[in-house]
Design a protein around this motif. Structure first.
Motif, PDB file in Angstrom:
ATOM      1  N   ALA A   1       4.889   2.748  12.604  1.00 26.44           N
ATOM      2  CA  ALA A   1       4.181   1.480  12.823  1.00 26.44           C
ATOM      3  C   ALA A   1       3.810   0.799  11.513  1.00 26.44           C
ATOM      4  CB  ALA A   1       2.924   1.728  13.653  1.00 26.44           C
ATOM      5  N   MET A   2       3.663   1.577  10.425  1.00 28.71           N
ATOM      6  CA  MET A   2       3.245   1.015   9.132  1.00 28.71           C
ATOM      7  C   MET A   2       4.426   0.681   8.222  1.00 28.71           C
ATOM      8  SD  MET A   2      -0.030   3.411   8.134  1.00 28.71           S
ATOM      9  CE  MET A   2       0.950   4.897   7.965  1.00 28.71           C
ATOM     10  N   ARG A   3       5.629   0.961   8.665  1.00 30.47           N
ATOM     11  CA  ARG A   3       6.779   0.941   7.751  1.00 30.47           C
ATOM     12  C   ARG A   3       7.061  -0.422   7.146  1.00 30.47           C
ATOM     13  NH1 ARG A   3       8.706   0.668  12.979  1.00 30.47           N
ATOM     14  NH2 ARG A   3      10.489  -0.704  13.384  1.00 30.47           N
ATOM     15  N   ASP A   4       6.665  -1.514   7.796  1.00 28.51           N
ATOM     16  CA  ASP A   4       6.981  -2.846   7.275  1.00 28.51           C
ATOM     17  C   ASP A   4       5.978  -3.347   6.239  1.00 28.51           C
ATOM     18  OD1 ASP A   4       9.267  -3.057   8.808  1.00 28.51           O
ATOM     19  OD2 ASP A   4       8.223  -3.979  10.500  1.00 28.51           O
ATOM     20  N   TRP A   5       4.837  -2.676   6.131  1.00 32.25           N
ATOM     21  CA  TRP A   5       3.839  -3.187   5.181  1.00 32.25           C
ATOM     22  C   TRP A   5       3.351  -2.138   4.189  1.00 32.25           C
ATOM     23  CZ3 TRP A   5      -1.035  -1.027   5.048  1.00 32.25           C
ATOM     24  CH2 TRP A   5      -1.449  -0.290   6.158  1.00 32.25           C
ATOM     25  N   ALA A   6       3.870  -0.919   4.271  1.00 32.03           N
ATOM     26  CA  ALA A   6       3.396   0.126   3.363  1.00 32.03           C
ATOM     27  C   ALA A   6       4.545   1.038   2.941  1.00 32.03           C
ATOM     28  CB  ALA A   6       2.301   0.944   4.025  1.00 32.03           C
ATOM     29  N   GLU A   7       4.355   1.660   1.804  1.00 31.37           N
ATOM     30  CA  GLU A   7       5.266   2.728   1.362  1.00 31.37           C
ATOM     31  C   GLU A   7       4.707   4.027   1.932  1.00 31.37           C
ATOM     32  OE1 GLU A   7       6.402   5.121  -2.728  1.00 31.37           O
ATOM     33  OE2 GLU A   7       5.686   3.046  -2.873  1.00 31.37           O
ATOM     34  N   VAL A   8       5.410   4.599   2.907  1.00 31.05           N
ATOM     35  CA  VAL A   8       4.860   5.700   3.688  1.00 31.05           C
ATOM     36  C   VAL A   8       5.607   7.001   3.396  1.00 31.05           C
ATOM     37  CG1 VAL A   8       4.262   6.530   5.993  1.00 31.05           C
ATOM     38  CG2 VAL A   8       4.275   4.074   5.529  1.00 31.05           C
ATOM     39  N   THR A   9       4.842   8.057   3.171  1.00 32.35           N
ATOM     40  CA  THR A   9       5.387   9.401   3.028  1.00 32.35           C
ATOM     41  C   THR A   9       4.711  10.311   4.044  1.00 32.35           C
ATOM     42  OG1 THR A   9       5.820   9.146   0.664  1.00 32.35           O
ATOM     43  CG2 THR A   9       5.686  11.396   1.505  1.00 32.35           C
ATOM     44  N   VAL A  10       5.501  10.990   4.856  1.00 34.65           N
ATOM     45  CA  VAL A  10       4.987  11.983   5.801  1.00 34.65           C
ATOM     46  C   VAL A  10       5.168  13.363   5.184  1.00 34.65           C
ATOM     47  CG1 VAL A  10       5.295  13.055   8.070  1.00 34.65           C
ATOM     48  CG2 VAL A  10       5.483  10.568   7.826  1.00 34.65           C
ATOM     49  N   ILE A  11       4.103  14.150   5.176  1.00 31.68           N
ATOM     50  CA  ILE A  11       4.160  15.512   4.653  1.00 31.68           C
ATOM     51  C   ILE A  11       3.888  16.478   5.805  1.00 31.68           C
ATOM     52  CG2 ILE A  11       3.140  17.190   3.060  1.00 31.68           C
ATOM     53  CD1 ILE A  11       2.458  14.910   1.190  1.00 31.68           C
TER      54      ILE A  11
ATOM     55  N   LYS B   1       0.841  -1.194   0.000  1.00 35.23           N
ATOM     56  CA  LYS B   1       0.000   0.000   0.000  1.00 35.23           C
ATOM     57  C   LYS B   1       0.874   1.241   0.000  1.00 35.23           C
ATOM     58  CE  LYS B   1      -4.282  -1.652   0.474  1.00 35.23           C
ATOM     59  NZ  LYS B   1      -5.385  -1.358  -0.472  1.00 35.23           N
ATOM     60  N   LYS B   2       0.341   2.280  -0.633  1.00 36.20           N
ATOM     61  CA  LYS B   2       1.019   3.567  -0.652  1.00 36.20           C
ATOM     62  C   LYS B   2       0.219   4.511   0.241  1.00 36.20           C
ATOM     63  CE  LYS B   2       3.030   6.802  -3.988  1.00 36.20           C
ATOM     64  NZ  LYS B   2       3.113   7.128  -5.434  1.00 36.20           N
TER      65      LYS B   2
ATOM     66  N   GLY C   1      11.027   4.789   4.129  1.00 38.40           N
ATOM     67  CA  GLY C   1       9.971   5.791   4.123  1.00 38.40           C
ATOM     68  C   GLY C   1      10.518   7.176   3.843  1.00 38.40           C
ATOM     69  N   THR C   2       9.626   8.104   3.544  1.00 33.30           N
ATOM     70  CA  THR C   2      10.011   9.456   3.152  1.00 33.30           C
ATOM     71  C   THR C   2       9.375  10.479   4.073  1.00 33.30           C
ATOM     72  OG1 THR C   2      10.139   8.779   0.833  1.00 33.30           O
ATOM     73  CG2 THR C   2       9.982  11.133   1.260  1.00 33.30           C
ATOM     74  N   ILE C   3      10.142  11.503   4.424  1.00 36.26           N
ATOM     75  CA  ILE C   3       9.623  12.627   5.203  1.00 36.26           C
ATOM     76  C   ILE C   3       9.871  13.897   4.402  1.00 36.26           C
ATOM     77  CG2 ILE C   3       9.872  14.007   7.307  1.00 36.26           C
ATOM     78  CD1 ILE C   3      10.664  11.429   8.762  1.00 36.26           C
ATOM     79  N   ARG C   4       8.799  14.622   4.139  1.00 35.68           N
ATOM     80  CA  ARG C   4       8.878  15.852   3.354  1.00 35.68           C
ATOM     81  C   ARG C   4       8.444  17.017   4.238  1.00 35.68           C
ATOM     82  NH1 ARG C   4       8.860  14.438  -2.331  1.00 35.68           N
ATOM     83  NH2 ARG C   4       8.185  16.574  -2.804  1.00 35.68           N
ATOM     84  N   THR C   5       9.394  17.866   4.638  1.00 34.68           N
ATOM     85  CA  THR C   5       9.075  19.034   5.451  1.00 34.68           C
ATOM     86  C   THR C   5       9.004  20.270   4.571  1.00 34.68           C
ATOM     87  OG1 THR C   5      11.441  19.315   5.940  1.00 34.68           O
ATOM     88  CG2 THR C   5      10.118  18.097   7.550  1.00 34.68           C
ATOM     89  N   GLY C   6       8.398  21.328   5.110  1.00 32.31           N
ATOM     90  CA  GLY C   6       8.259  22.561   4.356  1.00 32.31           C
ATOM     91  C   GLY C   6       7.363  22.433   3.150  1.00 32.31           C
ATOM     92  N   GLU C   7       6.402  21.510   3.217  1.00 25.65           N
ATOM     93  CA  GLU C   7       5.505  21.251   2.084  1.00 25.65           C
ATOM     94  C   GLU C   7       4.065  21.334   2.575  1.00 25.65           C
ATOM     95  OE1 GLU C   7       4.802  17.811  -1.349  1.00 25.65           O
ATOM     96  OE2 GLU C   7       6.694  17.920  -0.249  1.00 25.65           O
ATOM     97  N   GLU C   8       3.299  22.234   2.001  1.00 28.04           N
ATOM     98  CA  GLU C   8       1.945  22.494   2.454  1.00 28.04           C
ATOM     99  C   GLU C   8       0.914  21.784   1.587  1.00 28.04           C
ATOM    100  OE1 GLU C   8      -0.951  26.288   3.549  1.00 28.04           O
ATOM    101  OE2 GLU C   8       0.985  26.622   2.571  1.00 28.04           O
ATOM    102  N   VAL C   9       0.008  21.056   2.232  1.00 29.97           N
ATOM    103  CA  VAL C   9      -1.093  20.408   1.517  1.00 29.97           C
ATOM    104  C   VAL C   9      -2.134  21.461   1.159  1.00 29.97           C
ATOM    105  CG1 VAL C   9      -2.967  18.723   1.698  1.00 29.97           C
ATOM    106  CG2 VAL C   9      -0.704  18.190   2.632  1.00 29.97           C
TER     107      VAL C   9
END
Length: 377
Positions: free
Chosen positions: A24-34, A7-8, A160-168
């Protein structure tokens, strides 16, 4: 070790709620934090004087807290064996006795202290001023910075990926998933997690959803020096029975607060001088301490659902949109359990057995509870 995701998932919010779930999801999903801000934990999570106490919050919050103790201890996130003390004053005997009974039923280590015992523990409170208190010896200070960093490191180590300084800016349905438009471009995901703290209802609006009524509330705190030649290392968190103030040791100084919950719009919270002044006066009236002018005042927003229970679950109005908010003043003490629970729910699994055994159900946390209520005449 890289995960093998099926899952993405995009997590909106880089505070402890979003980061602990991402880890907690890192082993079963492709996770990006924004995260909109330039660094993680910028708002409430970075301004918390976190204490792990099993007697704080409503029944569901206490259950989530009980389920979190082992992970906090084993993770090395205990900063200090602190203790927590609720102080009663002259005339509060019945209320203190009642509170002691209620809390002892939850946490057997809780003790009713006499006025003399309370004074011996916190000498700045005079024997003649108090009727005693209720003491929770096993409450601990939480190393918030270490917990945030550990979650972020675990996510990155698994790819996993962490993207800071990025506004939704917008969220919309796209086929079987969701599209998230940000200041840096567009992303797609199977699931979008709304873990935006004080902005959770705002983020829901970006997806075209009315909010759930989660309210940010400002709390102000400040630092001050202890009395000269006084050893405060063993002092507990001291909370007025009527929640008019609190103070606790912190790195050789004391943190003081009005214990306020002032309604606020989502914002970069700043302290109000009047709140600091009232807190100083109340602490000075209740103790022999003379604070004078405190230093380094700050404020943070603690966000509560209408029933003061966290929200965790899929929104039935938009497939793939998952709420994780309303952790209020309990974030660091419940986040690791809510992360495990939310990860399970997103995989279509039941609430983890140890959490369910404490009476926590998916329905009690689901956003549906507010939608049903609002639809009832």
């Amino acid at each position: 070790m890289q995960s093998n995701p099926s899952k993405k998932i995009i997590v909106i919010g880089g505070g402890i709620a979003g980061l602990s779930l991402a880890a907690a999801m890192r082993d079963w999903a492709e996770v990006t934090v924004i995260e909109r801000e330039p660094h993680l934990g910028y708002h409430a999570s970075g301004r918390s004087a976190a204490l792990f106490t099993e007697t704080y919050g409503n029944r569901l919050v206490r259950a989530l807290t009980l389920a979190s103790r082992q992970a906090i201890v084993e993770g090395g996130f205990v900063a200090h064996q602190r203790g927590a003390l609720h102080v009663g004053w002259k005339g509060d005997d019945a209320a203190i006795d009642r509170l002691a009974g209620e809390l002892q039923a939850l946490v057997p280590s809780v003790r009713r202290l006499s006025a003399a015992e309370l004074h011996a523990l916190v000498p700045v409170i005079a024997i003649e001023a108090t009727c005693g208190g209720v003491y929770e010896p096993d409450a601990v200070d939480v190393d918030t910075g270490k917990m945030l960093a550990a979650c972020a490191s675990a996510l990155k180590a698994s790819g996993g990926t962490i993207r800071t300084g990025e506004e939704v800016r917008a969220i919309s349905a796209l086929g079987d998933g969701l599209r998230v438009e940000t200041s840096a471009g567009a992303h797609t995901a199977d699931i979008v997690v709304n873990a935006a703290g004080a902005w959770v209802d705002v983020v829901a609006g970006m997806a075209g959803l009315p909010g759930l009524g989660l309210r940010p509330k400002r709390r102000t705190a400040f630092l001050f020096d202890p009395p000269a030649a006084t050893d405060i290392a063993g002092w507990p968190l001291v909370v007025d029975l009527h929640e008019q103030f609190y103070f606790k040791p912190d790195a050789g100084r004391l943190i003081g607060s009005l214990a306020d919950e002032t309604d606020s719009e989502p914002c970069d919270a700043y302290p109000e001088d009047i709140d600091v002044a009232i807190a100083v006066d109340r602490i000075e009236q209740a103790t022999s301490m003379r604070i004078g002018r405190p230093s380094t005042p700050w404020a943070g927003l603690r966000t509560f659902a209408p029933d003061r229970t966290p929200v965790a679950g899929f929104d039935p109005r938009l497939p793939g949109f998952f709420w994780l908010g309303g952790q209020g003043g309990y974030g660091f003490q419940v986040s690791l359990t809510l992360a495990r629970l939310s990860s399970a729910l997103m995989r279509g699994e039941p609430v983890p057995e140890d959490v369910a055994a404490l009476g926590v159900t998916a329905a009690a946390l689901a956003p549906d509870r507010f939608l049903t209520r609002s639809a009832t005449p």
